[in-house]
Design a protein around this motif. Structure first.
Motif, PDB file in Angstrom:
ATOM      1  N   VAL A  65       8.901  24.863   0.175  1.00 27.94           N
ATOM      2  CA  VAL A  65      10.061  25.744   0.130  1.00 27.94           C
ATOM      3  C   VAL A  65      11.297  24.972   0.582  1.00 27.94           C
ATOM      4  O   VAL A  65      11.280  24.331   1.638  1.00 27.94           O
ATOM      5  N   VAL A  66      12.353  25.011  -0.224  1.00 30.41           N
ATOM      6  CA  VAL A  66      13.638  24.424   0.162  1.00 30.41           C
ATOM      7  C   VAL A  66      14.516  25.537   0.695  1.00 30.41           C
ATOM      8  O   VAL A  66      14.777  26.528   0.002  1.00 30.41           O
ATOM      9  N   PHE A  67      14.978  25.381   1.952  1.00 32.79           N
ATOM     10  CA  PHE A  67      15.803  26.381   2.618  1.00 32.79           C
ATOM     11  C   PHE A  67      17.238  25.906   2.766  1.00 32.79           C
ATOM     12  O   PHE A  67      17.495  24.719   2.965  1.00 32.79           O
ATOM     13  N   SER A  68      18.165  26.839   2.681  1.00 31.51           N
ATOM     14  CA  SER A  68      19.551  26.609   3.085  1.00 31.51           C
ATOM     15  C   SER A  68      19.712  27.210   4.479  1.00 31.51           C
ATOM     16  O   SER A  68      19.311  28.345   4.719  1.00 31.51           O
ATOM     17  N   ILE A  69      20.285  26.429   5.404  1.00 28.71           N
ATOM     18  CA  ILE A  69      20.404  26.871   6.798  1.00 28.71           C
ATOM     19  C   ILE A  69      21.873  27.037   7.170  1.00 28.71           C
ATOM     20  O   ILE A  69      22.693  26.147   6.946  1.00 28.71           O
TER      21      ILE A  69
ATOM     22  N   LEU B 229       0.829  -1.202   0.000  1.00 24.04           N
ATOM     23  CA  LEU B 229       0.000   0.000   0.000  1.00 24.04           C
ATOM     24  C   LEU B 229       0.861   1.249   0.000  1.00 24.04           C
ATOM     25  O   LEU B 229       0.582   2.227  -0.695  1.00 24.04           O
ATOM     26  N   LEU B 230       1.933   1.228   0.807  1.00 22.54           N
ATOM     27  CA  LEU B 230       2.827   2.383   0.862  1.00 22.54           C
ATOM     28  C   LEU B 230       3.487   2.618  -0.485  1.00 22.54           C
ATOM     29  O   LEU B 230       3.591   3.746  -0.957  1.00 22.54           O
ATOM     30  N   GLU B 231       3.934   1.532  -1.108  1.00 23.63           N
ATOM     31  CA  GLU B 231       4.635   1.668  -2.375  1.00 23.63           C
ATOM     32  C   GLU B 231       3.687   2.101  -3.484  1.00 23.63           C
ATOM     33  O   GLU B 231       4.052   2.830  -4.391  1.00 23.63           O
ATOM     34  N   GLY B 232       2.425   1.656  -3.411  1.00 23.78           N
ATOM     35  CA  GLY B 232       1.514   1.929  -4.495  1.00 23.78           C
ATOM     36  C   GLY B 232       0.714   3.204  -4.369  1.00 23.78           C
ATOM     37  O   GLY B 232       0.287   3.763  -5.351  1.00 23.78           O
ATOM     38  N   HIS B 233       0.501   3.681  -3.123  1.00 24.72           N
ATOM     39  CA  HIS B 233      -0.439   4.777  -2.964  1.00 24.72           C
ATOM     40  C   HIS B 233       0.092   5.943  -2.151  1.00 24.72           C
ATOM     41  O   HIS B 233      -0.603   6.930  -1.989  1.00 24.72           O
ATOM     42  N   THR B 234       1.266   5.844  -1.608  1.00 21.19           N
ATOM     43  CA  THR B 234       1.784   6.953  -0.814  1.00 21.19           C
ATOM     44  C   THR B 234       3.231   7.238  -1.174  1.00 21.19           C
ATOM     45  O   THR B 234       3.923   6.412  -1.742  1.00 21.19           O
ATOM     46  N   LYS B 235       3.677   8.431  -0.834  1.00 21.78           N
ATOM     47  CA  LYS B 235       5.081   8.767  -0.952  1.00 21.78           C
ATOM     48  C   LYS B 235       5.440   9.617   0.241  1.00 21.78           C
ATOM     49  O   LYS B 235       4.591  10.262   0.844  1.00 21.78           O
ATOM     50  N   SER B 236       6.704   9.595   0.642  1.00 25.77           N
ATOM     51  CA  SER B 236       7.094  10.304   1.850  1.00 25.77           C
ATOM     52  C   SER B 236       8.227  11.276   1.567  1.00 25.77           C
ATOM     53  O   SER B 236       8.960  11.123   0.589  1.00 25.77           O
ATOM     54  N   LYS B 237       8.341  12.282   2.429  1.00 23.26           N
ATOM     55  CA  LYS B 237       9.424  13.239   2.344  1.00 23.26           C
ATOM     56  C   LYS B 237       9.689  13.760   3.743  1.00 23.26           C
ATOM     57  O   LYS B 237       8.828  13.688   4.623  1.00 23.26           O
ATOM     58  N   THR B 238      10.892  14.271   3.950  1.00 15.73           N
ATOM     59  CA  THR B 238      11.256  14.863   5.232  1.00 15.73           C
ATOM     60  C   THR B 238      11.159  16.374   5.120  1.00 15.73           C
ATOM     61  O   THR B 238      11.728  16.966   4.210  1.00 15.73           O
ATOM     62  N   VAL B 239      10.409  16.976   6.024  1.00 11.51           N
ATOM     63  CA  VAL B 239      10.176  18.409   5.969  1.00 11.51           C
ATOM     64  C   VAL B 239      10.462  19.042   7.322  1.00 11.51           C
ATOM     65  O   VAL B 239      10.495  18.376   8.357  1.00 11.51           O
ATOM     66  N   GLN B 240      10.672  20.338   7.312  1.00 17.52           N
ATOM     67  CA  GLN B 240      10.836  21.117   8.527  1.00 17.52           C
ATOM     68  C   GLN B 240       9.663  22.067   8.648  1.00 17.52           C
ATOM     69  O   GLN B 240       9.235  22.655   7.647  1.00 17.52           O
TER      70      GLN B 240
ATOM     71  N   LEU C 175      15.937  28.588  -1.314  1.00 13.52           N
ATOM     72  CA  LEU C 175      16.609  28.207  -2.551  1.00 13.52           C
ATOM     73  C   LEU C 175      15.616  27.967  -3.681  1.00 13.52           C
ATOM     74  O   LEU C 175      15.926  28.194  -4.848  1.00 13.52           O
ATOM     75  N   SER C 176      14.426  27.489  -3.341  1.00 12.57           N
ATOM     76  CA  SER C 176      13.408  27.250  -4.356  1.00 12.57           C
ATOM     77  C   SER C 176      12.031  27.252  -3.714  1.00 12.57           C
ATOM     78  O   SER C 176      11.881  26.913  -2.542  1.00 12.57           O
TER      79      SER C 176
END
Length: 241
Positions: A152-156, A28-39, A166-167
């Motif tokens: 938003v992608v930040f440089s820290i 289910l995770l592979e077929g219907h979801t995607k993940s990312k790390t955010v702040q 950055l974008s």
């Protein structure tokens, strides 16, 4: 002896069931979801659940280290996006430490933050929570508008604790085909009774002025606009109404 055999069979059935459930969950995770790390920042927190940046749901059991979070606290979260419902849910939340040693970072690093456009300043800079960013980092063909949900992608730089964008891009977008302009009042309108648009921030072919009942193709982004959750950013005429 018979009781021992029954218990053994029950144990192995339980193991097989658990393995099957894990395998199904992984599919289910592979077929219907995607993940990312955010702040982000905790914007709401009750006894056992909360929100990050007003749009990422999390439960207290996914917060690491048994930390009691509070509104305004910075966190890093692993977020899943369901491709069917487009809902965002954190499966892991790490709180930033208050001491100077608990939040050590390399000389420079990047973080992803999700949020909603709060306001704009004379068309030059936009505000994302408390962060400003210049229009020159916005992705091509996207003109941010108040209410848009963005990534938003930040440089820290940890020495100065400063963030530089950055974008900037829409959190989600999609193409819609052959939808009807159902409302047009002044410079604002609605497509298919569900998609907001404003002529203040809409790309149109040369010479085309939208009219009620026109059939159009459009590119839309996720945006909080009164009772609408999508905003058209470009529109092409298919057929005059």
């Amino acid at each position: 002896m018979l009781r021992f055999i029954s218990r053994a069979l029950a144990f192995w059935r339980k193991v097989d069931s658990s393995e099957a459930e894990r395998a199904q969950h992984q599919r289910l995770l592979e077929g219907h979801t995607k993940s990312k790390t955010v702040q982000g920042v905790v914007t709401k927190f009750c006894s056992n659940y909360g929100l990050i940046d007003e749009l990422i749901y999390f439960s207290s059991d996914v917060v690491t280290g048994n930390v009691l979070l509070k509104v305004g606290q910075k966190v890093t979260a692993v977020v899943e996006e369901n491709e069917t419902s487009h809902g965002l849910k954190a499966i892991k939340v790490d709180a930033f430490c208050d001491n100077s040693h608990g939040d050590e970072l390399p000389d420079s690093c990047t973080r992803i933050s999700l949020g909603c456009m709060n306001s704009l300043m004379e068309g030059v800079e936009f505000i994302h929570h408390t962060a400003y960013f210049s229009l020159d980092v916005v992705c091509k063909d996207f003109e941010p508008y108040q209410g848009d949900r963005v990534e938003v992608v930040f440089s820290i730089q940890p020495d100065a604790q400063s963030r530089k964008a950055l974008s900037v891009k829409p959190l989600r977008h999609k193409h819609v085909h052959k939808v009807c302009i159902t409302s047009l009042q002044g410079r604002n309108g609605v497509l298919d009774d569900t998609i907001f648009f404003t002529l203040e921030s809409l790309k149109l072919p040369d010479g085309y002025a939208p009219r009620v009942s026109d059939m159009v193709d459009a590119v839309v982004v996720e945006s909080v606009q009164s009772c609408y959750v999508w905003r058209a950013i470009s529109m092409t005429l298919v057929k005059r109404g």
